[in-house]
Design a protein around this motif. Structure first.
Motif, PDB file in Angstrom:
ATOM      1  N   VAL A 289       0.862  -1.185   0.000  1.00 41.18           N
ATOM      2  CA  VAL A 289       0.000   0.000   0.000  1.00 41.18           C
ATOM      3  C   VAL A 289       0.894   1.229   0.000  1.00 41.18           C
ATOM      4  O   VAL A 289       1.743   1.390   0.864  1.00 41.18           O
ATOM      5  N   ARG A 290       0.731   2.086  -0.988  1.00 39.82           N
ATOM      6  CA  ARG A 290       1.558   3.286  -1.072  1.00 39.82           C
ATOM      7  C   ARG A 290       0.783   4.409  -1.755  1.00 39.82           C
ATOM      8  O   ARG A 290      -0.147   4.148  -2.522  1.00 39.82           O
ATOM      9  N   PRO A 291       1.168   5.671  -1.502  1.00 43.89           N
ATOM     10  CA  PRO A 291       0.456   6.800  -2.097  1.00 43.89           C
ATOM     11  C   PRO A 291       0.592   6.799  -3.614  1.00 43.89           C
ATOM     12  O   PRO A 291       1.593   6.335  -4.154  1.00 43.89           O
ATOM     13  N   ARG A 292      -0.420   7.310  -4.297  1.00 40.62           N
ATOM     14  CA  ARG A 292      -0.357   7.429  -5.749  1.00 40.62           C
ATOM     15  C   ARG A 292       0.603   8.541  -6.141  1.00 40.62           C
ATOM     16  O   ARG A 292       0.732   9.537  -5.454  1.00 40.62           O
ATOM     17  N   LYS A 293       1.293   8.361  -7.283  1.00 39.82           N
ATOM     18  CA  LYS A 293       2.224   9.378  -7.754  1.00 39.82           C
ATOM     19  C   LYS A 293       1.482  10.655  -8.156  1.00 39.82           C
ATOM     20  O   LYS A 293       1.926  11.752  -7.892  1.00 39.82           O
ATOM     21  N   ALA A 294       0.353  10.479  -8.844  1.00 41.52           N
ATOM     22  CA  ALA A 294      -0.400  11.642  -9.280  1.00 41.52           C
ATOM     23  C   ALA A 294      -1.200  12.214  -8.121  1.00 41.52           C
ATOM     24  O   ALA A 294      -1.627  11.485  -7.237  1.00 41.52           O
ATOM     25  N   GLY A 295      -1.396  13.515  -8.109  1.00 40.77           N
ATOM     26  CA  GLY A 295      -2.269  14.118  -7.127  1.00 40.77           C
ATOM     27  C   GLY A 295      -1.615  15.056  -6.136  1.00 40.77           C
ATOM     28  O   GLY A 295      -2.291  15.832  -5.492  1.00 40.77           O
ATOM     29  N   ALA A 296      -0.281  14.996  -5.996  1.00 41.07           N
ATOM     30  CA  ALA A 296       0.396  15.831  -5.011  1.00 41.07           C
ATOM     31  C   ALA A 296       0.154  17.319  -5.271  1.00 41.07           C
ATOM     32  O   ALA A 296      -0.046  18.095  -4.346  1.00 41.07           O
ATOM     33  N   ASN A 297       0.173  17.726  -6.557  1.00 42.51           N
ATOM     34  CA  ASN A 297      -0.070  19.123  -6.928  1.00 42.51           C
ATOM     35  C   ASN A 297      -1.313  19.228  -7.822  1.00 42.51           C
ATOM     36  O   ASN A 297      -1.362  20.026  -8.744  1.00 42.51           O
ATOM     37  N   PHE A 298      -2.291  18.394  -7.531  1.00 47.32           N
ATOM     38  CA  PHE A 298      -3.471  18.285  -8.378  1.00 47.32           C
ATOM     39  C   PHE A 298      -4.162  19.630  -8.587  1.00 47.32           C
ATOM     40  O   PHE A 298      -4.392  20.059  -9.721  1.00 47.32           O
ATOM     41  N   GLN A 299      -4.503  20.291  -7.488  1.00 50.22           N
ATOM     42  CA  GLN A 299      -5.248  21.543  -7.602  1.00 50.22           C
ATOM     43  C   GLN A 299      -4.455  22.608  -8.351  1.00 50.22           C
ATOM     44  O   GLN A 299      -4.992  23.338  -9.185  1.00 50.22           O
ATOM     45  N   GLU A 300      -3.173  22.685  -8.057  1.00 50.15           N
ATOM     46  CA  GLU A 300      -2.335  23.703  -8.702  1.00 50.15           C
ATOM     47  C   GLU A 300      -2.302  23.515 -10.211  1.00 50.15           C
ATOM     48  O   GLU A 300      -2.367  24.489 -10.971  1.00 50.15           O
ATOM     49  N   ARG A 301      -2.202  22.260 -10.660  1.00 51.54           N
ATOM     50  CA  ARG A 301      -2.126  21.989 -12.102  1.00 51.54           C
ATOM     51  C   ARG A 301      -3.446  22.309 -12.799  1.00 51.54           C
ATOM     52  O   ARG A 301      -3.466  22.806 -13.914  1.00 51.54           O
ATOM     53  N   PHE A 302      -4.547  22.003 -12.140  1.00 50.05           N
ATOM     54  CA  PHE A 302      -5.841  22.129 -12.801  1.00 50.05           C
ATOM     55  C   PHE A 302      -6.472  23.506 -12.675  1.00 50.05           C
ATOM     56  O   PHE A 302      -7.448  23.797 -13.359  1.00 50.05           O
ATOM     57  N   GLU A 303      -5.937  24.365 -11.833  1.00 48.11           N
ATOM     58  CA  GLU A 303      -6.519  25.697 -11.672  1.00 48.11           C
ATOM     59  C   GLU A 303      -6.495  26.495 -12.964  1.00 48.11           C
ATOM     60  O   GLU A 303      -7.369  27.323 -13.214  1.00 48.11           O
ATOM     61  N   ASN A 304      -5.491  26.243 -13.821  1.00 50.66           N
ATOM     62  CA  ASN A 304      -5.360  27.007 -15.055  1.00 50.66           C
ATOM     63  C   ASN A 304      -5.922  26.279 -16.272  1.00 50.66           C
ATOM     64  O   ASN A 304      -5.711  26.707 -17.409  1.00 50.66           O
TER      65      ASN A 304
END
Length: 343
Positions: A289-304
């Motif tokens: 069980v480990r964290p997914r690679k994607a998602g750490a800066n999810f909001q920042e990437r999608f704001e634009n």
């Protein structure tokens, strides 16, 4: 509150309303139409009787599997073969086979497919054998296309079949991170898909800093916005299996799946499947069980990312959202939450 933010709020309202209506339609259609006999006898057989009287006896993981399979069957029963949202014919080359354990798996990149390839290879060849490969183990697995039509059909009817699925938007983000940001194939992909920069002509590329260059100084790093726009345009030159919709890649509605695994619950889903199939002695090869690679800066990437672009992508991946039970509304709410806090 800015105009851009109001537009996003309005879209979320529309999406939630659409989602609620679709749930009612799915429920009515599921009650009025019987499942195909093969699905009645097999689709939920590995978790026992799922009637209302017996649901309470299921474990949380079993209930989750039951709900995933039920929603999947509802989707497929609600879309006839003539519908654009129905899966095309099966590409047997995308289905791998374990003869030793009688398993069939369809490869959907960026859903845990590499992890699954390592698992499948070790099941067939023994623990640790994957460590001696100089290429991804998926290239060494037997495919349904290696069999005659009759042999492939027999295995599709009788072997245990499973597929891994992921939220489409998260899958897109993960593909961009690995292929254009910091993966080992970054330079190769940046050169191959450099024409994606055509989607963002407003960017002054000549004045970009050296840090925005990749490998050869003449190549520009593909921004997330350019990648998302290119994917939405669905042009053949920008096609790649790592962002191809799962409903096109695997023709899911043509197969009676026994298990649907999700990327964010992959470890527990594998554990459950191995337990049910009597493969507990091989659980040591399963992923931790480990964290997914994607998602750490999810909001920042999608704001634009423009709201219209998100809408086009939602329509493009709509069958994946519906058949596997994902919700784009949740992702939009994450983006809006960050924006609201910053205003």
């Amino acid at each position: 509150m800015g105009k851009h933010h109001k537009e996003k709020l309005l879209l979320v309202f529309c999406l939630v309303s659409t989602f609620a209506i679709s749930m009612v339609v799915f429920d009515r259609e599921a009650r009025s139409a019987d499942l195909p006999r093969s699905r009645q006898n097999k689709g939920l057989s590995h978790i026992g009787n799922t009637s209302p009287d017996n649901t309470a006896t299921l474990s949380p993981v079993e209930q989750q599997q039951s709900e995933r399979l039920k929603r999947f069957h509802q989707y497929c029963n609600s879309n006839s073969p003539g519908s654009k949202r129905f899966s095309p014919d099966i590409n047997l080359g995308r289905y791998s086979v374990s003869e030793k354990y009688k398993l069939i798996y369809c490869f959907v990149p960026k859903t845990g497919s590499t992890t699954t390839a390592h698992v499948m290879y070790q099941l067939e060849n023994g623990r640790g054998t994957n460590k001696f490969l100089n290429r991804t183990p998926g290239l060494y697995l037997k495919r349904l296309s290696d069999y005659s039509k009759e042999e492939a059909s027999l295995r599709l009817r009788t072997y245990t079949k499973f597929i891994t699925a992921r939220d489409p938007i998260q899958r897109l983000e993960s593909a961009w991170i690995e292929k254009f940001l910091k993966g080992p194939q970054r330079d190769e992909y940046t050169e191959k898909y450099q024409s994606m920069m055509e989607t963002v002509p407003h960017l002054n590329l000549k004045n970009k800093s050296p840090g925005d260059k990749v490998g050869n100084s003449s190549l520009q790093q593909i921004p997330f916005l350019a990648f998302m726009k290119a994917v939405a345009r669905q042009q053949k030159r920008w096609y790649n299996s790592h962002w191809e919709p799962a409903y096109i890649r695997c023709s899911p509605c043509q197969v009676d799946w026994d298990y649907i695994l999700h990327t964010d619950t992959l470890a527990q889903d594998y554990h459950h499947m191995f337990q049910k199939l009597g493969m507990s002695d091989m659980e040591d090869i399963l992923p931790p069980v480990r964290p997914r690679k994607a998602g750490a800066n999810f909001q920042e990437r999608f704001e634009n990312i423009p709201i219209g672009l998100l809408w086009r992508l939602k329509e493009m991946y709509k069958p994946d959202y519906e058949m596997f039970g994902f919700s784009q509304e949740n992702e939009l709410k994450k983006i809006l939450h960050i924006e609201t806090n910053n205003r």
